[in-house]
Design a protein around this motif. Structure first.
Motif, PDB file in Angstrom:
ATOM      1  N   PHE A 199       0.823  -1.264   0.198  1.00  0.00           N
ATOM      2  CA  PHE A 199      -0.049  -0.016  -0.222  1.00  0.00           C
ATOM      3  C   PHE A 199       0.738   1.171  -0.056  1.00  0.00           C
ATOM      4  O   PHE A 199       0.448   2.173  -0.713  1.00  0.00           O
ATOM      5  CB  PHE A 199      -1.041  -0.033   1.037  1.00  0.00           C
ATOM      6  CG  PHE A 199      -2.171  -1.018   1.119  1.00  0.00           C
ATOM      7  CD1 PHE A 199      -2.443  -1.555  -0.093  1.00  0.00           C
ATOM      8  CD2 PHE A 199      -2.873  -1.376   2.042  1.00  0.00           C
ATOM      9  CE1 PHE A 199      -3.216  -2.606  -0.257  1.00  0.00           C
ATOM     10  CE2 PHE A 199      -3.932  -2.278   1.784  1.00  0.00           C
ATOM     11  CZ  PHE A 199      -4.098  -2.955   0.565  1.00  0.00           C
ATOM     12  N   PRO A 200       1.873   1.415   0.694  1.00  0.00           N
ATOM     13  CA  PRO A 200       2.725   2.570   0.744  1.00  0.00           C
ATOM     14  C   PRO A 200       3.300   2.797  -0.875  1.00  0.00           C
ATOM     15  O   PRO A 200       3.201   4.175  -1.285  1.00  0.00           O
ATOM     16  CB  PRO A 200       3.879   2.228   1.531  1.00  0.00           C
ATOM     17  CG  PRO A 200       3.445   1.451   2.496  1.00  0.00           C
ATOM     18  CD  PRO A 200       2.527   0.579   1.935  1.00  0.00           C
ATOM     19  N   GLU A 201       3.652   1.747  -1.413  1.00  0.00           N
ATOM     20  CA  GLU A 201       4.020   2.202  -3.003  1.00  0.00           C
ATOM     21  C   GLU A 201       2.773   2.368  -3.749  1.00  0.00           C
ATOM     22  O   GLU A 201       2.860   3.347  -4.684  1.00  0.00           O
ATOM     23  CB  GLU A 201       4.685   0.722  -3.494  1.00  0.00           C
ATOM     24  CG  GLU A 201       5.184   0.727  -4.955  1.00  0.00           C
ATOM     25  CD  GLU A 201       5.922  -0.336  -5.574  1.00  0.00           C
ATOM     26  OE1 GLU A 201       5.586  -0.763  -6.740  1.00  0.00           O
ATOM     27  OE2 GLU A 201       6.343  -1.052  -4.785  1.00  0.00           O
ATOM     28  N   ALA A 202       1.787   1.681  -3.469  1.00  0.00           N
ATOM     29  CA  ALA A 202       0.556   1.880  -4.333  1.00  0.00           C
ATOM     30  C   ALA A 202      -0.039   3.388  -4.067  1.00  0.00           C
ATOM     31  O   ALA A 202      -0.292   4.129  -5.021  1.00  0.00           O
ATOM     32  CB  ALA A 202      -0.519   0.965  -4.022  1.00  0.00           C
ATOM     33  N   ILE A 203       0.300   4.042  -3.037  1.00  0.00           N
ATOM     34  CA  ILE A 203      -0.458   5.437  -2.581  1.00  0.00           C
ATOM     35  C   ILE A 203       0.465   6.452  -3.437  1.00  0.00           C
ATOM     36  O   ILE A 203       0.217   7.287  -3.857  1.00  0.00           O
ATOM     37  CB  ILE A 203      -0.476   5.581  -1.122  1.00  0.00           C
ATOM     38  CG1 ILE A 203      -1.560   4.939  -0.383  1.00  0.00           C
ATOM     39  CG2 ILE A 203      -0.626   7.111  -0.686  1.00  0.00           C
ATOM     40  CD1 ILE A 203      -1.533   4.865   1.003  1.00  0.00           C
ATOM     41  N   ALA A 204       2.051   6.216  -3.221  1.00  0.00           N
ATOM     42  CA  ALA A 204       2.899   7.093  -3.971  1.00  0.00           C
ATOM     43  C   ALA A 204       2.646   6.948  -5.245  1.00  0.00           C
ATOM     44  O   ALA A 204       2.759   8.052  -5.910  1.00  0.00           O
ATOM     45  CB  ALA A 204       4.086   6.414  -3.577  1.00  0.00           C
ATOM     46  N   THR A 205       2.169   5.790  -5.834  1.00  0.00           N
ATOM     47  CA  THR A 205       2.049   5.707  -7.396  1.00  0.00           C
ATOM     48  C   THR A 205       0.891   6.529  -7.800  1.00  0.00           C
ATOM     49  O   THR A 205       0.908   7.442  -8.612  1.00  0.00           O
ATOM     50  CB  THR A 205       1.850   4.277  -7.804  1.00  0.00           C
ATOM     51  OG1 THR A 205       3.098   3.647  -7.639  1.00  0.00           O
ATOM     52  CG2 THR A 205       1.713   4.167  -9.317  1.00  0.00           C
ATOM     53  N   ILE A 206      -0.220   6.580  -6.825  1.00  0.00           N
ATOM     54  CA  ILE A 206      -1.450   7.189  -7.238  1.00  0.00           C
ATOM     55  C   ILE A 206      -1.337   8.626  -7.145  1.00  0.00           C
ATOM     56  O   ILE A 206      -1.946   9.452  -7.965  1.00  0.00           O
ATOM     57  CB  ILE A 206      -2.470   6.542  -6.409  1.00  0.00           C
ATOM     58  CG1 ILE A 206      -2.922   5.049  -6.619  1.00  0.00           C
ATOM     59  CG2 ILE A 206      -3.978   7.489  -6.344  1.00  0.00           C
ATOM     60  CD1 ILE A 206      -3.611   4.512  -5.690  1.00  0.00           C
ATOM     61  N   LEU A 207      -0.520   9.007  -6.108  1.00  0.00           N
ATOM     62  CA  LEU A 207      -0.483  10.545  -6.051  1.00  0.00           C
ATOM     63  C   LEU A 207       0.454  11.046  -7.176  1.00  0.00           C
ATOM     64  O   LEU A 207       0.293  12.124  -7.698  1.00  0.00           O
ATOM     65  CB  LEU A 207       0.458  10.737  -4.769  1.00  0.00           C
ATOM     66  CG  LEU A 207      -0.434  10.596  -3.390  1.00  0.00           C
ATOM     67  CD1 LEU A 207       0.708  10.681  -2.124  1.00  0.00           C
ATOM     68  CD2 LEU A 207      -1.600  11.359  -3.264  1.00  0.00           C
ATOM     69  N   LEU A 208       1.419  10.017  -7.853  1.00  0.00           N
ATOM     70  CA  LEU A 208       2.057  10.602  -8.739  1.00  0.00           C
ATOM     71  C   LEU A 208       1.312  10.537 -10.046  1.00  0.00           C
ATOM     72  O   LEU A 208       1.254  11.612 -10.984  1.00  0.00           O
ATOM     73  CB  LEU A 208       3.207   9.422  -9.074  1.00  0.00           C
ATOM     74  CG  LEU A 208       4.285   9.750 -10.425  1.00  0.00           C
ATOM     75  CD1 LEU A 208       4.925  11.198  -9.920  1.00  0.00           C
ATOM     76  CD2 LEU A 208       5.122   8.466 -10.740  1.00  0.00           C
ATOM     77  N   LEU A 209       0.317   9.555 -10.008  1.00  0.00           N
ATOM     78  CA  LEU A 209      -0.505   9.619 -11.339  1.00  0.00           C
ATOM     79  C   LEU A 209      -1.454  10.563 -11.682  1.00  0.00           C
ATOM     80  O   LEU A 209      -2.129  11.106 -12.625  1.00  0.00           O
ATOM     81  CB  LEU A 209      -1.182   8.204 -11.614  1.00  0.00           C
ATOM     82  CG  LEU A 209      -0.303   6.787 -11.695  1.00  0.00           C
ATOM     83  CD1 LEU A 209      -0.970   5.792 -11.787  1.00  0.00           C
ATOM     84  CD2 LEU A 209       0.328   7.087 -13.000  1.00  0.00           C
ATOM     85  N   ALA A 210      -1.937  11.228 -10.253  1.00  0.00           N
ATOM     86  CA  ALA A 210      -2.669  12.294 -10.366  1.00  0.00           C
ATOM     87  C   ALA A 210      -2.106  13.661 -10.622  1.00  0.00           C
ATOM     88  O   ALA A 210      -3.077  14.601 -10.925  1.00  0.00           O
ATOM     89  CB  ALA A 210      -3.415  12.190  -8.763  1.00  0.00           C
ATOM     90  N   GLN A 215      -0.111  12.963 -16.181  1.00  0.00           N
ATOM     91  CA  GLN A 215      -1.340  12.364 -16.760  1.00  0.00           C
ATOM     92  C   GLN A 215      -1.024  12.849 -18.553  1.00  0.00           C
ATOM     93  O   GLN A 215      -1.271  11.969 -19.280  1.00  0.00           O
ATOM     94  CB  GLN A 215      -2.544  13.090 -16.440  1.00  0.00           C
ATOM     95  CG  GLN A 215      -2.991  12.526 -15.118  1.00  0.00           C
ATOM     96  CD  GLN A 215      -4.317  13.321 -14.534  1.00  0.00           C
ATOM     97  OE1 GLN A 215      -5.197  13.875 -15.331  1.00  0.00           O
ATOM     98  NE2 GLN A 215      -4.534  13.003 -13.326  1.00  0.00           N
ATOM     99  N   ASN A 216      -0.697  13.823 -18.554  1.00  0.00           N
ATOM    100  CA  ASN A 216      -0.523  14.574 -20.044  1.00  0.00           C
ATOM    101  C   ASN A 216       0.766  13.465 -20.762  1.00  0.00           C
ATOM    102  O   ASN A 216       0.693  13.406 -21.937  1.00  0.00           O
ATOM    103  CB  ASN A 216      -0.399  16.030 -19.885  1.00  0.00           C
ATOM    104  CG  ASN A 216      -1.289  16.703 -19.834  1.00  0.00           C
ATOM    105  OD1 ASN A 216      -2.405  16.540 -19.895  1.00  0.00           O
ATOM    106  ND2 ASN A 216      -0.799  17.868 -19.303  1.00  0.00           N
ATOM    107  N   ALA A 217       1.674  13.342 -19.933  1.00  0.00           N
ATOM    108  CA  ALA A 217       2.755  12.559 -20.562  1.00  0.00           C
ATOM    109  C   ALA A 217       2.295  11.046 -20.982  1.00  0.00           C
ATOM    110  O   ALA A 217       2.814  10.525 -21.893  1.00  0.00           O
ATOM    111  CB  ALA A 217       3.939  12.488 -19.552  1.00  0.00           C
ATOM    112  N   LEU A 218       1.572  10.397 -19.991  1.00  0.00           N
ATOM    113  CA  LEU A 218       0.797   9.256 -20.424  1.00  0.00           C
ATOM    114  C   LEU A 218       0.083   9.205 -21.354  1.00  0.00           C
ATOM    115  O   LEU A 218       0.010   8.281 -22.369  1.00  0.00           O
ATOM    116  CB  LEU A 218       0.196   8.781 -19.004  1.00  0.00           C
ATOM    117  CG  LEU A 218       1.417   8.204 -17.931  1.00  0.00           C
ATOM    118  CD1 LEU A 218       0.424   7.807 -16.458  1.00  0.00           C
ATOM    119  CD2 LEU A 218       2.247   7.297 -18.206  1.00  0.00           C
TER     120      LEU A 218
END
Length: 228
Positions: A199-210, A215-218
């Motif tokens: 979950f710590p990795e998942a939370i950090a990833t979601i914050l990055l994706l937000a 988002q524009n780069a992806l």
């Protein structure tokens, strides 16, 4: 006959009455590599759409697996009984599902699971091995089902990570119960232990994706993948 076959592919190591681990032999490692190659062949055959082989898709998948492996080999934190917080390794597998659909994503996740097994094997039983490696990481490819929805990558990432998490919870409760502290139910211990690194990795990833710039780069990456 079955025991001879097992001994041919794996070395048995007994630590206690409840701890018997298996490590792949040279033949076992070769078998794992053959399986990974077979998965890529299947990906080329069944996920290329109108083309017989989508070279760009295979290249992106191979790149994603390479990045996932590299980031998992140098983790932020490695836990004592398996599992680690990495530099977004799960994201790279989820991205393939988002770009090319669930079939390509799941096959990429399964391939990565077998490579992870090759690099860091923790094997007690065949069912445990399948749940902890190819099945758990295969779930990350489910992002493909959300590719066309708003915030689809984030939604798919959450679903994929939860799928992986529950695979590890099941194996932790059934096969690694001996590590639960006295007085703590193995299921509760497995829930907490696996949550502590996933979950710590998942939370950090979601914050990055937000982040809008990410988002524009992806979106640009996704546009590149659909170009002929």
């Amino acid at each position: 006959m079955l025991q001879k076959l097992v001994d041919f592919f794996a070395t048995k190591e007994v630590y206690s009455e409840v701890e018997t681990y298996y490590t792949p032999t040279l033949a076992g490692n070769i078998l794992l590599l053959v399986i990974v190659i077979g998965i890529f062949v299947a990906m080329a055959a069944f996920t290329g759409g109108k083309k017989k082989v989508d070279v760009k898709q295979l290249s992106f998948s191979a790149m994603a697996i390479t990045l996932a492996v590299l980031t998992s080999l140098i983790p932020v934190l490695r836990l004592p009984y398996g599992g680690s917080i990495t530099y977004f390794s799960m994201f790279f597998i989820c991205l393939i599902g988002y770009l090319y659909g669930p079939k390509a994503g799941v096959l990429t996740g399964i391939a990565y699971g077998f490579i992870n097994l090759l690099l860091e094997p923790t094997i007690l039983f065949p069912v445990q091995m399948l749940l902890d490696y190819p099945i758990a990481y295969g779930f990350l490819g489910l992002t493909g089902f959300f590719a066309k929805s708003k915030y689809g990558l984030i939604k798919g990432y959450v679903i994929g990570v939860l799928g992986r998490y529950f695979c590890h919870v099941i194996t932790g409760c059934i096969f690694f119960y001996m590590y639960a502290p006295e007085g703590v139910h193995p299921f509760i211990y497995s829930l907490g232990y696996n949550a502590s690194y996933i979950f710590p990795e998942a939370i950090a990833t979601i914050l990055l994706l937000a982040i809008p710039a990410v988002q524009n780069a992806l979106k640009e990456v996704k546009r590149m993948t659909v170009q002929a």
